[in-house]
Design a protein around this motif. Sequence first.
Motif, PDB file in Angstrom:
ATOM      1  N   THR A   1       0.828  -0.762  -0.099  1.00  0.00           N
ATOM      2  CA  THR A   1      -0.129   0.251  -0.095  1.00  0.00           C
ATOM      3  C   THR A   1       1.091   1.369   0.011  1.00  0.00           C
ATOM      4  O   THR A   1       1.847   1.112   0.649  1.00  0.00           O
ATOM      5  CB  THR A   1      -1.007   0.018   1.544  1.00  0.00           C
ATOM      6  N   LYS A   2       0.497   2.468  -0.471  1.00  0.00           N
ATOM      7  CA  LYS A   2       1.060   4.082  -0.212  1.00  0.00           C
ATOM      8  C   LYS A   2      -0.137   4.634   0.319  1.00  0.00           C
ATOM      9  O   LYS A   2      -0.974   4.680   0.605  1.00  0.00           O
ATOM     10  CB  LYS A   2       1.442   3.808  -2.059  1.00  0.00           C
ATOM     11  N   ALA A   3       0.097   5.791   0.927  1.00  0.00           N
ATOM     12  CA  ALA A   3      -0.712   6.556   0.983  1.00  0.00           C
ATOM     13  C   ALA A   3      -1.449   7.669   0.220  1.00  0.00           C
ATOM     14  O   ALA A   3      -0.971   7.930  -0.775  1.00  0.00           O
ATOM     15  CB  ALA A   3       0.400   8.007   1.607  1.00  0.00           C
TER      16      ALA A   3
ATOM     17  N   ALA B   1      -6.396   8.650   5.998  1.00  0.00           N
ATOM     18  CA  ALA B   1      -4.428   9.308   6.052  1.00  0.00           C
ATOM     19  C   ALA B   1      -3.442   7.585   5.923  1.00  0.00           C
ATOM     20  O   ALA B   1      -2.283   8.234   5.451  1.00  0.00           O
ATOM     21  CB  ALA B   1      -4.009   9.604   7.410  1.00  0.00           C
ATOM     22  N   ARG B   2      -3.640   7.064   6.666  1.00  0.00           N
ATOM     23  CA  ARG B   2      -3.032   5.659   7.009  1.00  0.00           C
ATOM     24  C   ARG B   2      -3.733   4.776   7.011  1.00  0.00           C
ATOM     25  O   ARG B   2      -4.097   3.899   7.161  1.00  0.00           O
ATOM     26  CB  ARG B   2      -2.186   6.049   8.371  1.00  0.00           C
TER      27      ARG B   2
ATOM     28  N   GLY C   1      -2.424   1.345   6.416  1.00  0.00           N
ATOM     29  CA  GLY C   1      -2.680   0.505   6.598  1.00  0.00           C
ATOM     30  C   GLY C   1      -3.832   0.320   8.841  1.00  0.00           C
ATOM     31  O   GLY C   1      -4.073  -0.800   8.722  1.00  0.00           O
ATOM     32  N   GLN C   2      -3.663   1.356   9.630  1.00  0.00           N
ATOM     33  CA  GLN C   2      -4.398   1.767  10.212  1.00  0.00           C
ATOM     34  C   GLN C   2      -6.277   1.247   9.601  1.00  0.00           C
ATOM     35  O   GLN C   2      -7.445   1.029  10.488  1.00  0.00           O
ATOM     36  CB  GLN C   2      -4.038   3.293  11.007  1.00  0.00           C
TER      37      GLN C   2
END
Length: 316
Positions: free
Chosen positions: A214-216, A231-232, A234-235
């Motif tokens: 993944t990327k931002a 924003a993140r 992964g979260q």
Amino acid sequence: MSLALLCSGQGRQDRGTFALLADEPAARPILDAATGPLGAHPADFCRTAPEEALHANREGQLLCVTRALAAAAALFPDGAPPDTIVAGYSVGEMAAWGIAGVWTPADTLELVEQRAKAMDLAGGPDDQLAHVRGLARETVERLARRFDCAIAIVNPGRLFIVGGTRAATEAFCAAALDAGAARAGPMSVRVASHTPRLAGAVAPFAAALAAAPTKAPTLRLMTASGATLVARPGQALAGLAAQLAETIDWAAVLEALAERGVTTVLELGPGRALADMAAAALPTAEVRAVDDFHSLTGARAWLKDRLDPCTASAGQ
């Protein structure tokens, strides 16, 4: 102008889903990437596949996500303005994450396949979705419990999507009409998405998401999990996976778009169901769907007229 791009869910794909995109150079890599999993070019698949295949869970998800990715690529070959909000309805959220740059198009389509596989393994062969309009949520919830169904999606205007077995949703719809619903009936979606019937799909899909790079996000990505901006990534993956078995509140997503000052909305399709809901929920915004236009030239011109001059070239 504050622009929102909406990515459609299953049910509206038809024979002409890719008619506006088949010859668009910027869309070609995405259409080519979808050719492998579909077994044919998406435009050819839509034209020739049996109706049952056109609306099968796996194929339907792939078609809808491919359509949104290809439309965004064709309309914004240099990228959409960075303040654009992108959001997706049901599987459309997968397209939204891809359009926002979290995943590559190829990874997005692979994850959609994993999502569909997990859902098919967890769900029953006779599962489906149905719609009901005109009843209070409390009444819909009571009827859903009575017939062993569950609310899958909450939409504006007292429009609810309900999931269960085919027999259960048919009985639910009949009872809803008896209770005064303006309309109720089955949908062309043969999986009980966003209900506890798909609880078994959450863990395998979460594992697939965790394994993907993944990327931002490069755009403002809104998730239906709490109608919040990501924003993140992964979260936010756990919430994206959990959606398979939890109710989605699309009405809250549209409210969040209004609160963020969205003035222009474009549904990427297929269909214009989201545009109709957005027009009612954001009465001061200008709302269109790609399928409103006879060509992408018209859609580009409409966008160009509404983009700031310094970013107008993104739609050319």
